[in-house]
Motif scaffolding. Structure first.
Motif, PDB file in Angstrom:
ATOM      1  N   LYS A   5       0.863  -1.459   0.125  1.00 10.74           N
ATOM      2  CA  LYS A   5      -0.020   0.298  -0.262  1.00 10.74           C
ATOM      3  C   LYS A   5       0.752   1.001   0.219  1.00 10.74           C
ATOM      4  O   LYS A   5       1.013   2.537  -0.509  1.00 10.74           O
ATOM      5  N   ASP A   6       2.166   1.557   1.067  1.00 11.25           N
ATOM      6  CA  ASP A   6       3.127   2.780   0.807  1.00 11.25           C
ATOM      7  C   ASP A   6       4.234   2.630  -0.376  1.00 11.25           C
ATOM      8  O   ASP A   6       5.156   1.975   0.953  1.00 11.25           O
ATOM      9  N   GLU A   7       4.687   1.982  -1.443  1.00  7.64           N
ATOM     10  CA  GLU A   7       5.679   1.645  -2.311  1.00  7.64           C
ATOM     11  C   GLU A   7       6.070   2.330  -1.733  1.00  7.64           C
ATOM     12  O   GLU A   7       5.544   3.690  -1.578  1.00  7.64           O
ATOM     13  N   THR A   8       7.510   2.042  -2.108  1.00  2.28           N
ATOM     14  CA  THR A   8       8.637   2.833  -2.489  1.00  2.28           C
ATOM     15  C   THR A   8       8.678   3.383  -3.962  1.00  2.28           C
ATOM     16  O   THR A   8       8.723   2.781  -4.548  1.00  2.28           O
ATOM     17  N   LEU A   9       8.497   4.815  -3.694  1.00  2.00           N
ATOM     18  CA  LEU A   9       8.902   5.435  -5.002  1.00  2.00           C
ATOM     19  C   LEU A   9      10.360   6.832  -5.827  1.00  2.00           C
ATOM     20  O   LEU A   9      10.833   7.087  -4.237  1.00  2.00           O
ATOM     21  N   SER A  10      10.068   6.392  -6.577  1.00  2.00           N
ATOM     22  CA  SER A  10      11.361   7.628  -7.169  1.00  2.00           C
ATOM     23  C   SER A  10      10.911   8.425  -7.992  1.00  2.00           C
ATOM     24  O   SER A  10       9.998   8.730  -8.536  1.00  2.00           O
ATOM     25  N   GLY A  11      11.824   9.470  -7.396  1.00  2.00           N
ATOM     26  CA  GLY A  11      10.852  11.348  -8.341  1.00  2.00           C
ATOM     27  C   GLY A  11      12.798  11.561  -8.421  1.00  2.00           C
ATOM     28  O   GLY A  11      13.678  11.182  -7.817  1.00  2.00           O
ATOM     29  N   GLU A  12      12.416  12.514  -9.948  1.00  2.00           N
ATOM     30  CA  GLU A  12      14.017  13.120  -9.871  1.00  2.00           C
ATOM     31  C   GLU A  12      13.345  14.769  -9.969  1.00  2.00           C
ATOM     32  O   GLU A  12      12.407  15.099 -10.176  1.00  2.00           O
ATOM     33  N   VAL A  13      13.689  15.387  -8.745  1.00  2.00           N
ATOM     34  CA  VAL A  13      13.775  16.803  -9.411  1.00  2.00           C
ATOM     35  C   VAL A  13      14.543  17.419  -9.817  1.00  2.00           C
ATOM     36  O   VAL A  13      15.818  17.713  -9.796  1.00  2.00           O
ATOM     37  N   VAL A  14      14.343  18.998 -10.744  1.00  2.00           N
ATOM     38  CA  VAL A  14      15.174  19.544 -11.586  1.00  2.00           C
ATOM     39  C   VAL A  14      14.557  20.958 -10.505  1.00  2.00           C
ATOM     40  O   VAL A  14      13.899  20.943  -9.747  1.00  2.00           O
ATOM     41  N   LEU A  15      16.256  21.112 -10.830  1.00  2.42           N
ATOM     42  CA  LEU A  15      16.609  22.610  -9.405  1.00  2.42           C
ATOM     43  C   LEU A  15      16.626  23.757 -10.138  1.00  2.42           C
ATOM     44  O   LEU A  15      16.661  23.861 -11.470  1.00  2.42           O
ATOM     45  N   ARG A  16      16.758  24.818  -9.260  1.00  2.00           N
ATOM     46  CA  ARG A  16      16.934  26.259  -9.630  1.00  2.00           C
ATOM     47  C   ARG A  16      18.119  26.213 -10.116  1.00  2.00           C
ATOM     48  O   ARG A  16      19.113  26.341  -9.883  1.00  2.00           O
ATOM     49  N   SER A  17      18.093  26.977 -12.002  1.00  2.26           N
ATOM     50  CA  SER A  17      19.593  27.158 -11.800  1.00  2.26           C
ATOM     51  C   SER A  17      20.621  28.506 -10.678  1.00  2.26           C
ATOM     52  O   SER A  17      19.864  29.366 -11.065  1.00  2.26           O
ATOM     53  N   ALA A  18      21.566  28.913 -11.115  1.00  5.82           N
ATOM     54  CA  ALA A  18      22.286  29.472 -10.483  1.00  5.82           C
ATOM     55  C   ALA A  18      22.032  30.469 -11.281  1.00  5.82           C
ATOM     56  O   ALA A  18      22.204  31.661 -10.979  1.00  5.82           O
ATOM     57  N   SER A  19      21.439  30.639 -12.825  1.00  9.83           N
ATOM     58  CA  SER A  19      21.907  31.473 -13.988  1.00  9.83           C
ATOM     59  C   SER A  19      20.489  32.143 -13.463  1.00  9.83           C
ATOM     60  O   SER A  19      20.362  33.141 -14.315  1.00  9.83           O
ATOM     61  N   GLY A  20      19.651  31.834 -12.904  1.00 11.33           N
ATOM     62  CA  GLY A  20      17.898  31.771 -13.616  1.00 11.33           C
ATOM     63  C   GLY A  20      17.742  32.031 -14.316  1.00 11.33           C
ATOM     64  O   GLY A  20      15.616  32.149 -14.741  1.00 11.33           O
ATOM     65  N   GLN A  21      18.240  30.860 -15.200  1.00  8.99           N
ATOM     66  CA  GLN A  21      17.495  30.376 -16.791  1.00  8.99           C
ATOM     67  C   GLN A  21      16.529  29.510 -15.805  1.00  8.99           C
ATOM     68  O   GLN A  21      17.272  28.162 -15.271  1.00  8.99           O
ATOM     69  N   ILE A  22      16.013  29.206 -16.887  1.00 11.72           N
ATOM     70  CA  ILE A  22      14.636  28.394 -16.681  1.00 11.72           C
ATOM     71  C   ILE A  22      14.584  27.239 -17.582  1.00 11.72           C
ATOM     72  O   ILE A  22      13.923  28.050 -19.278  1.00 11.72           O
ATOM     73  N   PHE A  23      14.503  25.787 -18.069  1.00 15.91           N
ATOM     74  CA  PHE A  23      14.256  25.050 -18.908  1.00 15.91           C
ATOM     75  C   PHE A  23      12.679  25.298 -19.114  1.00 15.91           C
ATOM     76  O   PHE A  23      11.997  25.292 -18.942  1.00 15.91           O
ATOM     77  N   ASN A  24      12.499  24.817 -20.893  1.00 13.53           N
ATOM     78  CA  ASN A  24      11.101  24.810 -21.732  1.00 13.53           C
ATOM     79  C   ASN A  24      11.579  24.172 -22.370  1.00 13.53           C
ATOM     80  O   ASN A  24      12.476  23.604 -22.785  1.00 13.53           O
ATOM     81  N   THR A  25      10.055  23.210 -23.100  1.00 10.38           N
ATOM     82  CA  THR A  25      10.013  21.927 -23.432  1.00 10.38           C
ATOM     83  C   THR A  25      10.496  22.597 -25.610  1.00 10.38           C
ATOM     84  O   THR A  25      11.122  21.957 -26.063  1.00 10.38           O
ATOM     85  N   GLU A  26      10.427  24.433 -25.849  1.00 11.22           N
ATOM     86  CA  GLU A  26      11.157  23.964 -26.842  1.00 11.22           C
ATOM     87  C   GLU A  26      12.826  24.483 -27.139  1.00 11.22           C
ATOM     88  O   GLU A  26      13.543  24.764 -28.557  1.00 11.22           O
ATOM     89  N   THR A  27      13.777  24.635 -25.965  1.00 11.63           N
ATOM     90  CA  THR A  27      14.564  25.127 -25.996  1.00 11.63           C
ATOM     91  C   THR A  27      15.651  22.953 -25.821  1.00 11.63           C
ATOM     92  O   THR A  27      15.319  23.489 -24.274  1.00 11.63           O
ATOM     93  N   PRO A  28      15.707  22.533 -26.275  1.00 14.49           N
ATOM     94  CA  PRO A  28      16.633  20.966 -25.566  1.00 14.49           C
ATOM     95  C   PRO A  28      18.173  21.936 -24.794  1.00 14.49           C
ATOM     96  O   PRO A  28      19.026  22.216 -24.604  1.00 14.49           O
ATOM     97  N   ILE A  29      18.197  20.876 -23.928  1.00 15.55           N
ATOM     98  CA  ILE A  29      19.429  20.881 -22.759  1.00 15.55           C
ATOM     99  C   ILE A  29      20.743  20.334 -23.943  1.00 15.55           C
ATOM    100  O   ILE A  29      20.559  19.421 -23.467  1.00 15.55           O
ATOM    101  N   THR A  30      21.419  20.855 -23.850  1.00 21.81           N
ATOM    102  CA  THR A  30      22.671  20.281 -24.809  1.00 21.81           C
ATOM    103  C   THR A  30      23.843  20.799 -24.188  1.00 21.81           C
ATOM    104  O   THR A  30      23.638  21.318 -22.630  1.00 21.81           O
ATOM    105  N   SER A  31      24.866  20.205 -24.213  1.00 21.79           N
ATOM    106  CA  SER A  31      26.302  20.286 -24.080  1.00 21.79           C
ATOM    107  C   SER A  31      26.901  21.844 -23.975  1.00 21.79           C
ATOM    108  O   SER A  31      27.605  22.083 -23.514  1.00 21.79           O
ATOM    109  N   GLU A  32      26.098  22.249 -25.507  1.00 21.49           N
ATOM    110  CA  GLU A  32      27.070  23.452 -25.275  1.00 21.49           C
ATOM    111  C   GLU A  32      25.461  24.839 -24.598  1.00 21.49           C
ATOM    112  O   GLU A  32      26.110  25.651 -24.422  1.00 21.49           O
TER     113      GLU A  32
END
Length: 134
Positions: A5-32
């Motif tokens: 009933k109270d199974e263990t789950l895992s999640g991924e948390v995206v943290l706030r960037s130091a630059s203030g830049q917020i990701f969006n679905t139009e701009t992929p995150i790349t090595s650049e």
């Protein structure tokens, strides 16, 4: 083995960037551009401590996120959401207003001591291969 009933789950948390830049679905995150989205070491460390204090096991930050693991009830309490599984085993998150969110967690419902570090959060779906009686 049936799911608990109270199974263990895992999640991924995206943290706030130091630059203030917020990701969006139009701009992929790349090595650049990854540096624009990286959290500061202070933010990552503070987020780890805050989630641990809230009852989560917390992984080491990697890239823009960190992994959190806890019983389902801990996720439901922190994110003010209901987490269920359908008969196929797929996870479904329902927000406090009844909205269906799929695997996404409503970060706008987090308490301030957690929300200050988080941009987005999602549950990690189970694999679609191998045994399904976990």
């Amino acid at each position: 083995m049936p799911r608990q009933k109270d199974e263990t789950l895992s999640g991924e948390v995206v943290l706030r960037s130091a630059s203030g830049q917020i990701f969006n679905t139009e701009t992929p995150i790349t090595s650049e551009n990854i540096a624009q989205y990286q959290p500061s070491a202070e933010t990552a460390g503070a987020a780890q401590r805050a989630f641990a204090q809230a009852g989560f096991e917390v992984g080491t930050p990697a890239g823009v996120s960190l992994t959190i693991t806890a019983p389902k009830s801990t996720f439901e309490k922190a994110f003010k959401a209901k987490i269920t599984r359908d008969k196929s085993g797929a996870i479904n998150v329902t927000g406090s207003g009844g909205e269906e969110l799929g695997y996404d967690l409503p970060v706008n419902k987090l308490p301030p001591e957690l929300a200050q570090y988080v941009v987005a959060a999602t549950l990690i779906p189970p694999p679609t291969f191998g045994p399904n009686d976990y």
